[in-house]
Design an enzyme around this catalytic site. Structure first.
Site, mmCIF file in Angstrom:
data_model
loop_
_atom_site.group_PDB
_atom_site.id
_atom_site.type_symbol
_atom_site.label_atom_id
_atom_site.label_comp_id
_atom_site.label_asym_id
_atom_site.label_seq_id
_atom_site.Cartn_x
_atom_site.Cartn_y
_atom_site.Cartn_z
ATOM 1 C CG HIS A 62 0.550 14.614 44.702
ATOM 2 N ND1 HIS A 62 0.511 15.936 45.059
ATOM 3 C CD2 HIS A 62 1.420 14.020 45.549
ATOM 4 C CE1 HIS A 62 1.327 16.133 46.079
ATOM 5 N NE2 HIS A 62 1.890 14.990 46.395
ATOM 6 C CB SER A 63 -1.990 16.345 47.201
ATOM 7 O OG SER A 63 -2.270 17.125 48.329
ATOM 8 C CG LEU A 64 -7.822 18.792 46.870
ATOM 9 C CD1 LEU A 64 -8.659 18.177 47.992
ATOM 10 C CD2 LEU A 64 -7.904 20.303 46.923
#
Length: 199
Positions: free
Chosen positions: A118-120
């Protein structure tokens, strides 16, 4: 994202997968396992410098920013990017080794690994899998820009400054390589992932 939420979300994914397995794949001998990978809290990064200078009145805002924006700034920084990448690599390898020790037939039976991130974490995982390094790309762009400047007409003073800049940059690179050599002699190099990911 804090460790508690990662564990909770992973448990939710595991429960949902179990329900789907039971309903549609009940006659299969294999199943899917989900392991939470919380790598961020183990990193030292700036050694809590940001926390030590944060006034108490804005601590909530700082915590919110630290959990999102600061990690992006760390990742795009040549100083901290390697620490983030190595932190995730080490945690993925640690969990894989632990899982294999508890499930000795996993490799022999051709067990496969998938990563959901998820995300970074998604960006870092992709960079690990492909070996892509934006810092190296930036350095290549600077070298190209320097070559383009050499081909254009400039005054003596501009040429002199450009030459000084180039020599300083070379010297900085030499110092950086020496520093990197000292670090690698005292810190063991983190291996790539111990497992293969199917694309």
């Amino acid at each position: 994202m804090d460790q508690g939420r990662i564990i909770k979300n992973t448990a939710m994914m595991r429960d949902t997968a179990r329900k789907i397995e039971d309903k549609y794949f009940g006659n299969h001998a294999t199943h899917v396992e989900f392991l939470p990978v919380e790598w961020r809290s183990k990193l030292t990064l700036d050694g809590d410098t940001v926390d030590s200078i944060t006034p108490d009145k804005v601590r909530g805002l700082r915590d919110m920013l630290n959990s999102s924006a600061m990690d992006i700034m760390y990742y795009t920084s040549p100083l901290y990017r390697d620490e983030l990448v190595k932190g995730l690599q080490q945690e993925l390898n640690r969990l894989y080794t632990l899982f294999c020790s508890r499930n000795p037939d996993f490799r022999a039976k051709g067990g496969k690994v998938s990563i959901v991130s998820h995300s970074l974490g998604c960006v870092i995982t992709y960079d690990i899998m492909t070996g892509w390094n934006p810092v190296r790309l930036y350095e290549q762009l600077l070298e190209k820009e320097y070559e383009d400047l050499e081909d254009s007409w400039m005054s003596y003073e501009e040429q002199h400054l450009l030459d000084e800049f180039f020599l300083t940059k070379q010297r900085l690179k030499e110092i950086e390589e020496r520093l990197h050599g000292l670090r690698t002699s005292t810190i063991s190099k983190t291996p790539a992932l111990k497992f293969k990911i199917q694309w």
